[in-house]
Design a protein around this motif. Sequence first.
Motif, PDB file in Angstrom:
ATOM      1  N   ASN A 168       0.835  -1.198   0.000  1.00 26.12           N
ATOM      2  CA  ASN A 168       0.000   0.000   0.000  1.00 26.12           C
ATOM      3  C   ASN A 168       0.874   1.254   0.000  1.00 26.12           C
ATOM      4  O   ASN A 168       1.753   1.403   0.857  1.00 26.12           O
ATOM      5  CB  ASN A 168      -0.922   0.002   1.214  1.00 26.12           C
ATOM      6  CG  ASN A 168      -1.931  -1.128   1.154  1.00 26.12           C
ATOM      7  OD1 ASN A 168      -2.369  -1.526   0.071  1.00 26.12           O
ATOM      8  ND2 ASN A 168      -2.308  -1.666   2.306  1.00 26.12           N
ATOM      9  N   ILE A 169       0.634   2.125  -0.973  1.00 32.04           N
ATOM     10  CA  ILE A 169       1.372   3.391  -1.013  1.00 32.04           C
ATOM     11  C   ILE A 169       0.672   4.363  -0.074  1.00 32.04           C
ATOM     12  O   ILE A 169      -0.394   4.900  -0.385  1.00 32.04           O
ATOM     13  CB  ILE A 169       1.441   3.965  -2.440  1.00 32.04           C
ATOM     14  CG1 ILE A 169       1.996   2.915  -3.417  1.00 32.04           C
ATOM     15  CG2 ILE A 169       2.305   5.232  -2.445  1.00 32.04           C
ATOM     16  CD1 ILE A 169       3.390   2.408  -3.080  1.00 32.04           C
ATOM     17  N   ALA A 170       1.267   4.558   1.074  1.00 33.79           N
ATOM     18  CA  ALA A 170       0.733   5.486   2.074  1.00 33.79           C
ATOM     19  C   ALA A 170       1.443   6.827   1.899  1.00 33.79           C
ATOM     20  O   ALA A 170       1.594   7.305   0.775  1.00 33.79           O
ATOM     21  CB  ALA A 170       0.923   4.910   3.469  1.00 33.79           C
ATOM     22  N   GLN A 209      -0.872 -16.907   7.314  1.00 33.24           N
ATOM     23  CA  GLN A 209      -1.537 -17.445   6.124  1.00 33.24           C
ATOM     24  C   GLN A 209      -0.775 -17.169   4.834  1.00 33.24           C
ATOM     25  O   GLN A 209      -1.294 -17.347   3.738  1.00 33.24           O
ATOM     26  CB  GLN A 209      -2.960 -16.884   6.031  1.00 33.24           C
ATOM     27  CG  GLN A 209      -3.840 -17.324   7.197  1.00 33.24           C
ATOM     28  CD  GLN A 209      -5.278 -16.864   7.039  1.00 33.24           C
ATOM     29  OE1 GLN A 209      -5.893 -17.038   5.993  1.00 33.24           O
ATOM     30  NE2 GLN A 209      -5.816 -16.266   8.092  1.00 33.24           N
ATOM     31  N   GLY A 210       0.446 -16.729   4.983  1.00 23.68           N
ATOM     32  CA  GLY A 210       1.309 -16.587   3.818  1.00 23.68           C
ATOM     33  C   GLY A 210       1.121 -15.327   3.003  1.00 23.68           C
ATOM     34  O   GLY A 210       1.723 -15.192   1.928  1.00 23.68           O
ATOM     35  N   VAL A 211       0.308 -14.384   3.468  1.00 27.97           N
ATOM     36  CA  VAL A 211       0.084 -13.146   2.728  1.00 27.97           C
ATOM     37  C   VAL A 211       0.813 -12.004   3.434  1.00 27.97           C
ATOM     38  O   VAL A 211       0.592 -11.746   4.612  1.00 27.97           O
ATOM     39  CB  VAL A 211      -1.415 -12.813   2.607  1.00 27.97           C
ATOM     40  CG1 VAL A 211      -1.611 -11.556   1.767  1.00 27.97           C
ATOM     41  CG2 VAL A 211      -2.174 -13.983   1.997  1.00 27.97           C
ATOM     42  N   GLU A 212       1.671 -11.328   2.682  1.00 31.31           N
ATOM     43  CA  GLU A 212       2.442 -10.217   3.226  1.00 31.31           C
ATOM     44  C   GLU A 212       1.710  -8.894   2.982  1.00 31.31           C
ATOM     45  O   GLU A 212       1.053  -8.711   1.946  1.00 31.31           O
ATOM     46  CB  GLU A 212       3.815 -10.138   2.540  1.00 31.31           C
ATOM     47  CG  GLU A 212       4.698 -11.352   2.744  1.00 31.31           C
ATOM     48  CD  GLU A 212       5.408 -11.343   4.083  1.00 31.31           C
ATOM     49  OE1 GLU A 212       5.252 -10.354   4.844  1.00 31.31           O
ATOM     50  OE2 GLU A 212       6.119 -12.308   4.361  1.00 31.31           O
ATOM     51  N   PHE A 213       1.849  -7.975   3.931  1.00 32.45           N
ATOM     52  CA  PHE A 213       1.322  -6.620   3.780  1.00 32.45           C
ATOM     53  C   PHE A 213       2.423  -5.634   4.153  1.00 32.45           C
ATOM     54  O   PHE A 213       3.066  -5.772   5.197  1.00 32.45           O
ATOM     55  CB  PHE A 213       0.105  -6.384   4.682  1.00 32.45           C
ATOM     56  CG  PHE A 213      -1.130  -7.090   4.204  1.00 32.45           C
ATOM     57  CD1 PHE A 213      -2.040  -6.451   3.374  1.00 32.45           C
ATOM     58  CD2 PHE A 213      -1.374  -8.404   4.577  1.00 32.45           C
ATOM     59  CE1 PHE A 213      -3.174  -7.116   2.918  1.00 32.45           C
ATOM     60  CE2 PHE A 213      -2.505  -9.073   4.124  1.00 32.45           C
ATOM     61  CZ  PHE A 213      -3.400  -8.427   3.300  1.00 32.45           C
ATOM     62  N   SER A 214       2.618  -4.648   3.288  1.00 32.69           N
ATOM     63  CA  SER A 214       3.659  -3.646   3.517  1.00 32.69           C
ATOM     64  C   SER A 214       3.136  -2.267   3.133  1.00 32.69           C
ATOM     65  O   SER A 214       2.203  -2.142   2.336  1.00 32.69           O
ATOM     66  CB  SER A 214       4.903  -3.944   2.663  1.00 32.69           C
ATOM     67  OG  SER A 214       5.394  -5.240   2.883  1.00 32.69           O
ATOM     68  N   ALA A 215       3.772  -1.246   3.698  1.00 37.05           N
ATOM     69  CA  ALA A 215       3.417   0.129   3.357  1.00 37.05           C
ATOM     70  C   ALA A 215       4.663   0.894   2.926  1.00 37.05           C
ATOM     71  O   ALA A 215       5.741   0.719   3.505  1.00 37.05           O
ATOM     72  CB  ALA A 215       2.763   0.834   4.540  1.00 37.05           C
TER      73      ALA A 215
END
Length: 279
Positions: free
Chosen positions: A138-140, A175-181
């Motif tokens: 996500n582009i914050a 659950q194997g899903v990455e989230f980054s900002a």
Amino acid sequence: MATATTIAGKVVVITGGARGIGFATAKHLRDQGAQVAIGDIDEAKVKEAGADLGLEVYGRLDVTDPDSFAAFLDQVERQLGPVDVLVNNAGIMPAGRFDEEPDRVSRRIMDINVHGVIVGSKLATQRMAPRRSGHVINIASLAGEAPTPGLATYCASKAAVLALTDTLRAEYREQGVEFSAVLPTFTNTELVSGTAGAKGMKNAEPEDIAAAVAGLIAKPKRRVAVTKLAGALVASQYFLPTKVSEYLAHAFGLEKVFLDDVDTAARSAYERRARGEDE
């Protein structure tokens, strides 16, 4: 630094890909061998951008409309394969005094900048979690952590994106899903047209943000600030007395960048589009 081998072959979807950071990121990842698809609300511009980049999949995408977003992801998966990375980049930044901001514009900012990211993150997670693989970036903005007069609703929207990203990172860690900002400082795109930026600080370039996205794909982590110096200065406010951090903001001229020191003529075209006045 990200290498082509860590990115090559990955299917990457970028929203708001017709201009600025989105376009630069698409170009950067394409050059490293990713299979890139770009969507944008501006159909004519995204077709031009997609053709310029030589992409197989590009087209109109309204991030605030779940049906539009889902249809675009479906098209990507039919033509390119399962989405490995979603870059939620689409966003707007109308500027001006808070008490003069029309309610319609306030809602538009939140709808695109926050609801659009929620929609995209949810649709991507629904695809990624069952196969225990995927990454949402996500582009914050550093404005989500740094109060910036003239951008009150925008700052609120980016703070929401940061909170959302951190929460989803914790929720889907197993659950194997990455989230980054990614948290850019003022970046030389149309969003900052007619402004001079912070005193004594260089604006980032769209290519700097693109490189940060590539770095996150290669080595996922929670956040990355661009530039590092701007990120360090924003982070320092949590360790300084309030009066000191407010003094520093004043010294950098942040109180006037989007209020008193704006070239309204140079900014007018962007403001009309961001506010939806050209639609």
